[in-house]
Every structure is written in structure tokens, then in C-alpha cells.
Enzyme design. Sequence first.
Site, PDB file in Angstrom:
ATOM      1  N   THR A 410       3.074   2.939   9.346  1.00 49.55           N
ATOM      2  CA  THR A 410       3.451   1.548   9.069  1.00 49.55           C
ATOM      3  C   THR A 410       2.469   0.632   9.793  1.00 49.55           C
ATOM      4  O   THR A 410       1.702   1.077  10.639  1.00 49.55           O
ATOM      5  CB  THR A 410       4.889   1.235   9.518  1.00 49.55           C
ATOM      6  OG1 THR A 410       5.775   2.160   8.890  1.00 49.55           O
ATOM      7  CG2 THR A 410       5.333  -0.159   9.155  1.00 49.55           C
ATOM      8  N   THR A 428       4.484  -0.848   4.839  1.00 50.20           N
ATOM      9  CA  THR A 428       4.365   0.581   5.075  1.00 50.20           C
ATOM     10  C   THR A 428       4.160   1.363   3.791  1.00 50.20           C
ATOM     11  O   THR A 428       4.502   0.884   2.701  1.00 50.20           O
ATOM     12  CB  THR A 428       5.644   1.095   5.774  1.00 50.20           C
ATOM     13  OG1 THR A 428       5.536   2.496   6.009  1.00 50.20           O
ATOM     14  CG2 THR A 428       6.882   0.826   4.933  1.00 50.20           C
ATOM     15  N   GLU A 430       4.989   4.721   4.586  1.00 51.82           N
ATOM     16  CA  GLU A 430       5.724   5.740   5.341  1.00 51.82           C
ATOM     17  C   GLU A 430       4.805   6.478   6.285  1.00 51.82           C
ATOM     18  O   GLU A 430       4.266   5.869   7.192  1.00 51.82           O
ATOM     19  CB  GLU A 430       6.503   6.687   4.430  1.00 51.82           C
ATOM     20  CG  GLU A 430       7.926   6.939   4.921  1.00 51.82           C
ATOM     21  CD  GLU A 430       8.044   8.095   5.911  1.00 51.82           C
ATOM     22  OE1 GLU A 430       9.113   8.232   6.523  1.00 51.82           O
ATOM     23  OE2 GLU A 430       7.097   8.853   6.076  1.00 51.82           O
ATOM     24  N   SER A 477      13.856   1.639   9.863  1.00 50.61           N
ATOM     25  CA  SER A 477      13.969   1.145  11.242  1.00 50.61           C
ATOM     26  C   SER A 477      13.114  -0.087  11.472  1.00 50.61           C
ATOM     27  O   SER A 477      13.027  -0.584  12.598  1.00 50.61           O
ATOM     28  CB  SER A 477      13.558   2.248  12.228  1.00 50.61           C
ATOM     29  OG  SER A 477      14.420   3.347  12.134  1.00 50.61           O
ATOM     30  N   GLY A 499       8.046   4.284  12.726  1.00 47.56           N
ATOM     31  CA  GLY A 499       9.247   4.990  12.301  1.00 47.56           C
ATOM     32  C   GLY A 499      10.444   4.543  13.105  1.00 47.56           C
ATOM     33  O   GLY A 499      10.622   3.360  13.407  1.00 47.56           O
TER      34      GLY A 499
END
Length: 600
Positions: A410, A428, A430, A477, A499
Site C-alpha cells: 500500500t 493500494t 494489496e 486496515s 496491512g
Amino acid sequence: MGRPGTRKLAVLAVSAAVVSVGAAAPPGATANRTPAKVPVAVGYGGAVASVDADASAAGIEVLKHGGNAVDAAVATAAALGVTEPYSAGIGGGGYFVYYDAKSRTVHTVDGRETAPLSADADLFTENGKPLAFADAVSSGLSVGTPGTPATWQKALDQWGSKRLGTLLKPAERLARDGFTVDDTFRAQTASNETRFRYFPDTAELFLPNGRLPVVGSTFKNPELARTYEQLGRQGIGAVYRGDIGDDIVKTVEHPPVDPASGWNARPGKLAEKDFAVYRAKLQAPTRTWYRGLNVYSIAPSSSGGTTVGEALNILQNTDLSKASEVQYLHHFIEASRIAFADRGRWVGDPAFEDVPTKELLSQRYADSRACLIKDDAVLTSPLAPGDPRHPAPCGQGGTAAPTTYEGENTTHLTVADKWGNVVAYTLTIEQTGGSGITVPGRGFLLNNELTDFSFAPANPAVHDPNLPGPGKRPRSSISPTIVLDRHNRPVVALGSPGGATIVTTVLQTLTGFLDRKLPLVDAIAAPRASQRNAARTELEPGLYDSDLRRQLEAIGHSFSLNPEIGAATGVQRLPGGKWLAAAEKVRRGGGSAMVVDPTR
């Protein structure tokens, strides 16, 4: 979200450089001059902080030409899609938090990727068992409907002042002319080399001539330049109703894998209808009252706002400014543990789940959980969640479940303009390199965001709010945060990649700045701890190798080493119309803080 680095870019001109490109430039080509990276800048006219100097410069260019914070954020994000292609891009999604100076209000956009309408709870189940994580990541199954282009347009429609096509020009130019490769970009590529070779289009772009990109060379992406040009000319309809989206669907349904690799690139389920119905959502922010300040962030589908907010509420009645370093870290760790226990039980996509957002953020609930913390003892993980709708003093109202894995990629950017508007935006694809799948002819990687879903219930005895579903957004998150004073004027804005560690990075940076009175750049640079309802708390080397670790172990804490946690950026409002931009000093190659005019 793997571990991207931010490229350590130097101000240099490389003659006789090896040039890494989708279409190779001639030998002896000269690399473009890149602004020097500095972690802090102070001045007037607006500010930009990101992980990359070229991207920050794109935002500053927009501000200098009369654009506002939203315009500059979009331009910066688009440039990050070029220079940080393993972290972000139009193949991904994110969350956008905006402060409007005129109305002194905060607004947000949920641009999270969505599961296909054909998905169900067994999306990642094969032969009755959950897939191995690595098998799911580098496949079409992991790819959600991208939300980034829709986020850009939604933010511009609501609060921007310039056209998307205008704002994509700096990124289009950067993709066409190239950026300078550094050690970190090469290392990121190397860490993905094996799976990048599964996909010929990815290998051709990121492993030119079959080799890793050379440090000091110029990396060009002409296919992405053409994609940005089309997106600017046709608008986001080219993605959600046009041929860019069609190309994504074809790629997901039939991943272009090299047969010789032997890799089973499972096909995904995205369809044209998933693009046609996708919407970036305007929604109310979360709000937490902390130390007389209003802390605003993103509401579910991200867990960032509720989890950071609950932890702040838990810490509310502890004077962290007077606590010793050991007691400060102890309370920070325990508040994080508790908030993650509750996150895992209660937070998911509110379009599918009954998420008690208001109750999770209530001071009454936080007080009922805070009494679990003892100065001389450590809670056991996984800690059971409480029941925010029926708070019981020191109560634990459910079955404990571990925190599910999220990748650690991200990128985050923070922008302010001369009018006082502020953006905190985290975007992002991931993990580092996303799914590893490049859309042929388009120059960008696809996300693997759907692996943020639980593959199976975290605890079979308890409802898991984060199982896949048709059109559902996986829990995130991401925690872009804007703090306002009593008069609803900005104090600070910040965020981070990483993350699930995003929550703890934002929480630690906020408390370091607000409670411990660290300068913003030092609060960002401070060595980090991350506790996510696990048996061990992760520590960066600066804490792991210190006497503080031994003192915390004496209380009962257990630790593991994490070489690097997060990569935050932020902006701070100073008196007289001045802004401070701050970024990492070292992490991920160091960040890039810039202002429009350092002298006025």
C-alpha cells in the site's frame, strides 16, 4: 500487502545508463532529473508528502497551477501508479479522507475493491479446503473490481477544481519519459521475480530483456502512458463501461500465464457487470474525541477508523505525556490488542454486516475494556472480544479468534493547499506486486485485494464478518486520519501503508505527536511496535535491540522482530498559513516532503 520500499531517488543524470523499459530506449540515454528526497519541508502555498519524490513533485505542480488539495492528491496518486507500481495503481483501490476548509467539515470516499457478484463464502475454497494463500494471491481469484479510478472521479466531482485528464498529465509524462531505478525498486522486483515470470506480460514490463532492472537506469512504461492518456480523454467510463475494463475482465477470467512455468493461475470471476455496478461510496467519517481534539478517519468497510478510535478511547484516561517510555509502550500495546480483538469480531462490509460502529467508538465501551489493562501484567492473546452493544466492566463477551493475515503493501499520501483544505489518502493493490498479473497492453498490475477476506471463518464457533460475498468489500486496515482542533481547524493529517500494521502505525504516530510531543517527522521516524491480538508483539530493531524490550518482557510481554513496519506521511498546520510536510527518514528508502514555497 508485501513490503514495498520507496525508491531511493537521487538527483542525478545517468549517462551511458542501461535503460529498462517496456520498449527499450537507446544506449546512452540520460535519466530524467528527479527531485531530491527530504523527509520534512515547511512553507506556504500548500504541501505534499508521499513516499516518492516524483509523485510529490506532481502534486506540487498542480498546487502551483492553482489546483486544490483534492486535485493535487489525484495527481500524486496517479504518479505513484507509475513509480510505485507494486504498491498502487488503477488496478487497485483505497480510501480518501477530505477536510473542507470553507465548511470546516470532513468527508470520505470508500473506494475499496469489491468481490464479483458471483462470489460466495467459498470463493477461496477448493475440494472442501481453503486454498493456500500463495496459490490464491497469484491468480484471477484474488482480483477485485478496481476502485481507484472511481475514487478519483468521485473526489473531483465533489471537491475538485480541475479535470481528471489535466491531473493525469504529470503521471502520463512520467510513465512516458521514465523514472530512475534505485536499489529498493530493484529489490522489490527481485522479491517478485519468480511469480512475475509466470506471467509473460508482467515479465516483459518489469524484467526487461529477461533481467532485473538496473540501478541507475531509467524505467519507462509507455503502455501505462497510453492508458492514462485514454483515461484522461474518455473518463472513467473507459474502465467501468469500456475497453480498459473489458481488458481487465479478460485477464482475470483467463490469466495470461506462461505454460512452461507450470503455475496454476486459477481463473477469477469478475465480469463486465461487476464494473457496471461499481460505485465509490461517499460516507460519513468516524469521529473520536481525544485530548480535546476531533480525530476523523474512514468508517467500515475499513476497520481503520473504528480500531484506531477505540484504542484512542481506551488510552483516553491514561496520561501518556507523563508516563515512562515503558508504561507508554505497555498501554499502547494493550490498547491495540483489545481493539484488534473487537475488530475481528465486529467489523466487515456494512452493506452485508451489522457493524456496531457507533458503539465501538463510544467512550462507555472503551472504559469497559480499558479496565482489562494492568500496569504490571499482560493480557493473553488471542483476547476474546467484548460486546459493544452491551458493555460489561472488564467483560469479554465472545470467543477469541486470531487476527487474519493481511499483506503489508500500500502507499499513503497527504496533501494541504493554500486555502486550508487537506487530504489523507491511502491507496493500494494489496501485497507487493498485487496479484502479479499485468493487464496485457495496459501497463498496470491487478490487485489481490480479495485475499483480505477470511478464506474460512477465523473461529468456526463465531460468525466471521469478513467472509466473501457477492459484491462485498473485504475488510481493510487502512486508516487515513485528519485531526481537528476545537474550532474544527486542522492540526495534523497522516496515514501509512502496512496491512494490519497500518492501525498500530497510525495509533503510535498520533500518540507520539499528540501525547509525547514529538515533532511530526520524529513521531513518524520513531521505532514501532505492532500488537494485533497475537501472542507476540512485533518490534522494529530500534525497540527490539533496546533495553525497553527487556523491561517490557519483565512485565510479561513477548516479542518478535519485524525489520520494518509501515511508511507514514503527514502534514501539520502551522500558524500564519504555513504548512509542514513530513515523511519517513529511512523506511522504504525514505519519503518525500515538499511545499509550494518555502519562503512565501
